[in-house]
Design a protein around this motif. Structure first.
Motif, PDB file in Angstrom:
ATOM      1  N   ASN A 139      65.036 -18.871  44.170  1.00  0.00           N
ATOM      2  CA  ASN A 139      64.379 -18.534  45.429  1.00  0.00           C
ATOM      3  C   ASN A 139      65.332 -18.734  46.603  1.00  0.00           C
ATOM      4  OD1 ASN A 139      62.188 -17.705  47.015  1.00  0.00           O
ATOM      5  ND2 ASN A 139      61.628 -19.818  47.432  1.00  0.00           N
ATOM      6  N   LYS A 140      66.113 -19.797  46.565  1.00  0.00           N
ATOM      7  CA  LYS A 140      67.045 -20.088  47.655  1.00  0.00           C
ATOM      8  C   LYS A 140      68.251 -19.151  47.654  1.00  0.00           C
ATOM      9  CE  LYS A 140      64.755 -23.469  49.331  1.00  0.00           C
ATOM     10  NZ  LYS A 140      63.963 -23.261  50.523  1.00  0.00           N
ATOM     11  N   THR A 141      68.627 -18.634  46.483  1.00  0.00           N
ATOM     12  CA  THR A 141      69.793 -17.759  46.415  1.00  0.00           C
ATOM     13  C   THR A 141      69.458 -16.297  46.680  1.00  0.00           C
ATOM     14  OG1 THR A 141      69.566 -17.496  44.025  1.00  0.00           O
ATOM     15  CG2 THR A 141      71.011 -19.260  44.813  1.00  0.00           C
ATOM     16  N   ASP A 142      68.178 -15.958  46.663  1.00  0.00           N
ATOM     17  CA  ASP A 142      67.777 -14.578  46.914  1.00  0.00           C
ATOM     18  C   ASP A 142      67.803 -14.318  48.416  1.00  0.00           C
ATOM     19  OD1 ASP A 142      66.773 -12.047  46.937  1.00  0.00           O
ATOM     20  OD2 ASP A 142      64.836 -12.554  46.055  1.00  0.00           O
ATOM     21  N   LYS A 143      68.693 -13.442  48.859  1.00  0.00           N
ATOM     22  CA  LYS A 143      68.881 -13.193  50.289  1.00  0.00           C
ATOM     23  C   LYS A 143      67.723 -12.415  50.913  1.00  0.00           C
ATOM     24  CE  LYS A 143      72.777 -15.202  50.201  1.00  0.00           C
ATOM     25  NZ  LYS A 143      72.774 -16.598  50.459  1.00  0.00           N
ATOM     26  N   GLY A 144      66.930 -11.748  50.112  1.00  0.00           N
ATOM     27  CA  GLY A 144      65.832 -10.970  50.662  1.00  0.00           C
ATOM     28  C   GLY A 144      64.561 -11.765  50.858  1.00  0.00           C
ATOM     29  N   MET A 145      64.613 -13.080  50.699  1.00  0.00           N
ATOM     30  CA  MET A 145      63.379 -13.870  50.751  1.00  0.00           C
ATOM     31  C   MET A 145      63.434 -14.944  51.829  1.00  0.00           C
ATOM     32  SD  MET A 145      62.459 -14.241  46.766  1.00  0.00           S
ATOM     33  CE  MET A 145      61.095 -15.256  47.217  1.00  0.00           C
ATOM     34  N   GLU A 146      64.073 -14.684  52.950  1.00  0.00           N
ATOM     35  CA  GLU A 146      64.164 -15.685  53.991  1.00  0.00           C
ATOM     36  C   GLU A 146      62.788 -16.085  54.529  1.00  0.00           C
ATOM     37  OE1 GLU A 146      66.031 -12.901  54.107  1.00  0.00           O
ATOM     38  OE2 GLU A 146      68.042 -13.687  53.740  1.00  0.00           O
ATOM     39  N   THR A 147      61.832 -15.165  54.496  1.00  0.00           N
ATOM     40  CA  THR A 147      60.521 -15.464  55.057  1.00  0.00           C
ATOM     41  C   THR A 147      59.569 -16.063  54.044  1.00  0.00           C
ATOM     42  OG1 THR A 147      59.770 -13.220  54.593  1.00  0.00           O
ATOM     43  CG2 THR A 147      60.721 -13.628  56.761  1.00  0.00           C
TER      44      THR A 147
ATOM     45  N   TRP B 105      60.331 -24.817  37.016  1.00  0.00           N
ATOM     46  CA  TRP B 105      60.010 -24.980  38.441  1.00  0.00           C
ATOM     47  C   TRP B 105      61.299 -25.112  39.259  1.00  0.00           C
ATOM     48  CZ3 TRP B 105      55.729 -24.559  41.420  1.00  0.00           C
ATOM     49  CH2 TRP B 105      55.885 -24.931  42.750  1.00  0.00           C
ATOM     50  N   LEU B 106      62.197 -25.978  38.809  1.00  0.00           N
ATOM     51  CA  LEU B 106      63.427 -26.222  39.558  1.00  0.00           C
ATOM     52  C   LEU B 106      64.351 -25.000  39.537  1.00  0.00           C
ATOM     53  CD1 LEU B 106      64.025 -29.916  38.512  1.00  0.00           C
ATOM     54  CD2 LEU B 106      63.186 -29.071  40.727  1.00  0.00           C
ATOM     55  N   LEU B 107      64.391 -24.263  38.435  1.00  0.00           N
ATOM     56  CA  LEU B 107      65.182 -23.034  38.397  1.00  0.00           C
ATOM     57  C   LEU B 107      64.622 -21.984  39.355  1.00  0.00           C
ATOM     58  CD1 LEU B 107      66.039 -22.686  34.606  1.00  0.00           C
ATOM     59  CD2 LEU B 107      67.625 -23.107  36.495  1.00  0.00           C
ATOM     60  N   ALA B 108      63.296 -21.909  39.441  1.00  0.00           N
ATOM     61  CA  ALA B 108      62.681 -20.978  40.394  1.00  0.00           C
ATOM     62  C   ALA B 108      63.052 -21.358  41.821  1.00  0.00           C
ATOM     63  CB  ALA B 108      61.167 -20.956  40.213  1.00  0.00           C
TER      64      ALA B 108
ATOM     65  N   LYS C 224      58.433  -7.274  42.782  1.00  0.00           N
ATOM     66  CA  LYS C 224      59.183  -7.959  43.812  1.00  0.00           C
ATOM     67  C   LYS C 224      59.613  -9.334  43.307  1.00  0.00           C
ATOM     68  CE  LYS C 224      57.849  -7.182  48.151  1.00  0.00           C
ATOM     69  NZ  LYS C 224      56.990  -7.279  49.327  1.00  0.00           N
ATOM     70  N   THR C 225      60.767  -9.780  43.810  1.00  0.00           N
ATOM     71  CA  THR C 225      61.294 -11.081  43.402  1.00  0.00           C
ATOM     72  C   THR C 225      60.337 -12.190  43.782  1.00  0.00           C
ATOM     73  OG1 THR C 225      63.510 -10.225  43.723  1.00  0.00           O
ATOM     74  CG2 THR C 225      63.283 -12.596  43.568  1.00  0.00           C
ATOM     75  N   SER C 226      59.693 -12.085  44.946  1.00  0.00           N
ATOM     76  CA  SER C 226      58.768 -13.136  45.380  1.00  0.00           C
ATOM     77  C   SER C 226      57.584 -13.245  44.430  1.00  0.00           C
ATOM     78  CB  SER C 226      58.282 -12.871  46.799  1.00  0.00           C
ATOM     79  OG  SER C 226      57.606 -11.623  46.868  1.00  0.00           O
ATOM     80  N   THR C 227      57.083 -12.139  43.939  1.00  0.00           N
ATOM     81  CA  THR C 227      55.977 -12.157  42.985  1.00  0.00           C
ATOM     82  C   THR C 227      56.417 -12.760  41.663  1.00  0.00           C
ATOM     83  OG1 THR C 227      55.083 -10.160  44.009  1.00  0.00           O
ATOM     84  CG2 THR C 227      54.243 -10.746  41.838  1.00  0.00           C
ATOM     85  N   LEU C 228      57.603 -12.415  41.216  1.00  0.00           N
ATOM     86  CA  LEU C 228      58.125 -12.963  39.969  1.00  0.00           C
ATOM     87  C   LEU C 228      58.312 -14.475  40.067  1.00  0.00           C
ATOM     88  CD1 LEU C 228      59.242 -12.485  37.122  1.00  0.00           C
ATOM     89  CD2 LEU C 228      61.474 -12.115  38.176  1.00  0.00           C
ATOM     90  N   ILE C 229      58.857 -14.947  41.177  1.00  0.00           N
ATOM     91  CA  ILE C 229      59.045 -16.392  41.354  1.00  0.00           C
ATOM     92  C   ILE C 229      57.700 -17.097  41.428  1.00  0.00           C
ATOM     93  CG2 ILE C 229      59.862 -18.139  42.997  1.00  0.00           C
ATOM     94  CD1 ILE C 229      62.300 -16.335  43.453  1.00  0.00           C
ATOM     95  N   PHE C 230      56.737 -16.521  42.124  1.00  0.00           N
ATOM     96  CA  PHE C 230      55.402 -17.121  42.207  1.00  0.00           C
ATOM     97  C   PHE C 230      54.777 -17.235  40.818  1.00  0.00           C
ATOM     98  CE2 PHE C 230      50.800 -17.006  43.063  1.00  0.00           C
ATOM     99  CZ  PHE C 230      50.701 -18.082  43.923  1.00  0.00           C
ATOM    100  N   LYS C 231      54.855 -16.162  40.031  1.00  0.00           N
ATOM    101  CA  LYS C 231      54.286 -16.190  38.683  1.00  0.00           C
ATOM    102  C   LYS C 231      55.040 -17.163  37.780  1.00  0.00           C
ATOM    103  CE  LYS C 231      52.226 -11.623  38.720  1.00  0.00           C
ATOM    104  NZ  LYS C 231      52.195 -10.285  38.125  1.00  0.00           N
ATOM    105  N   THR C 232      56.335 -17.253  37.952  1.00  0.00           N
ATOM    106  CA  THR C 232      57.135 -18.201  37.178  1.00  0.00           C
ATOM    107  C   THR C 232      56.719 -19.628  37.496  1.00  0.00           C
ATOM    108  OG1 THR C 232      58.991 -16.657  37.148  1.00  0.00           O
ATOM    109  CG2 THR C 232      59.497 -18.966  36.706  1.00  0.00           C
ATOM    110  N   ARG C 233      56.485 -19.902  38.757  1.00  0.00           N
ATOM    111  CA  ARG C 233      56.046 -21.251  39.144  1.00  0.00           C
ATOM    112  C   ARG C 233      54.643 -21.561  38.637  1.00  0.00           C
ATOM    113  NH1 ARG C 233      58.524 -22.382  45.121  1.00  0.00           N
ATOM    114  NH2 ARG C 233      60.582 -22.979  44.361  1.00  0.00           N
ATOM    115  N   ILE C 234      53.789 -20.566  38.579  1.00  0.00           N
ATOM    116  CA  ILE C 234      52.460 -20.789  37.995  1.00  0.00           C
ATOM    117  C   ILE C 234      52.610 -21.163  36.526  1.00  0.00           C
ATOM    118  CG2 ILE C 234      50.300 -19.661  37.307  1.00  0.00           C
ATOM    119  CD1 ILE C 234      50.443 -18.100  39.956  1.00  0.00           C
ATOM    120  N   ALA C 235      53.466 -20.458  35.813  1.00  0.00           N
ATOM    121  CA  ALA C 235      53.718 -20.782  34.402  1.00  0.00           C
ATOM    122  C   ALA C 235      54.273 -22.193  34.263  1.00  0.00           C
ATOM    123  CB  ALA C 235      54.683 -19.773  33.793  1.00  0.00           C
ATOM    124  N   ALA C 236      55.150 -22.606  35.175  1.00  0.00           N
ATOM    125  CA  ALA C 236      55.715 -23.953  35.132  1.00  0.00           C
ATOM    126  C   ALA C 236      54.621 -24.998  35.316  1.00  0.00           C
ATOM    127  CB  ALA C 236      56.789 -24.109  36.209  1.00  0.00           C
TER     128      ALA C 236
END
Length: 144
Positions: free
Chosen positions: A133-141, A126-129, A2-14
């Motif tokens: 995150n803001k451009t992904d339409k499936g992650m409003e919540t 971090w800033l790219l994530a 899922k995109t949310s999991t990928l963004i979360f892991k990316t931010r952990i790496a950041a």
């Protein structure tokens, strides 16, 4: 994945890159005979990163919703990443004109640029994530 999991892991790496960069910079840039405020500044930067990161890591997602108390950490890390990115860009620009090897900050040697590069890479990730995150339409919540 899922995109949310990928963004979360990316931010952990950041966060790991930023922490490694500040740890490396503290060991490299601070001479043994420095004034206590120099050590205090380094400690404050790491302390802010630690507090904000712990808040971010406590943002567990349940049924597609994040805990509201973790949003302050995400906002704080957004601000921290933007400010430290600007500071380190200025440090590199300033370092291009430094001739005195005892001067404060970067001298743009490889030894100086590696920790600065780690911090800047973590900030950019971090800033790219944030942007993705803001451009992904499936992650409003999910606002992590």
């Amino acid at each position: 994945m899922k995109t949310s999991t990928l963004i979360f892991k990316t931010r952990i790496a950041a966060i790991i890159l930023i922490a490694a960069g500040y740890g490396w910079a503290g060991g490299h840039f601070i001479p043994a005979n420095s004034q206590p405020f120099v050590y205090l500044f380094q400690f404050v930067m790491l302390f802010i990163l630690m507090v904000l990161s712990l808040g971010f890591f406590s943002a567990q997602v349940t049924n597609g919703q994040t805990r509201p108390h973790a949003r302050w950490a995400v906002i704080g890390l957004n601000i921290f990443a933007a400010i430290t990115l600007a500071i380190n860009i200025a440090n590199v620009v300033r370092g291009a004109d430094v001739n005195n090897h005892d001067a404060f900050g970067s001298h743009n040697t490889l030894a100086d640029l590696v920790p600065i590069g780690l911090i800047m890479a973590g900030d950019c990730i971090w800033l790219l994530a944030l942007i993705f995150n803001k451009t992904d339409k499936g992650m409003e919540t999910i606002d992590l």
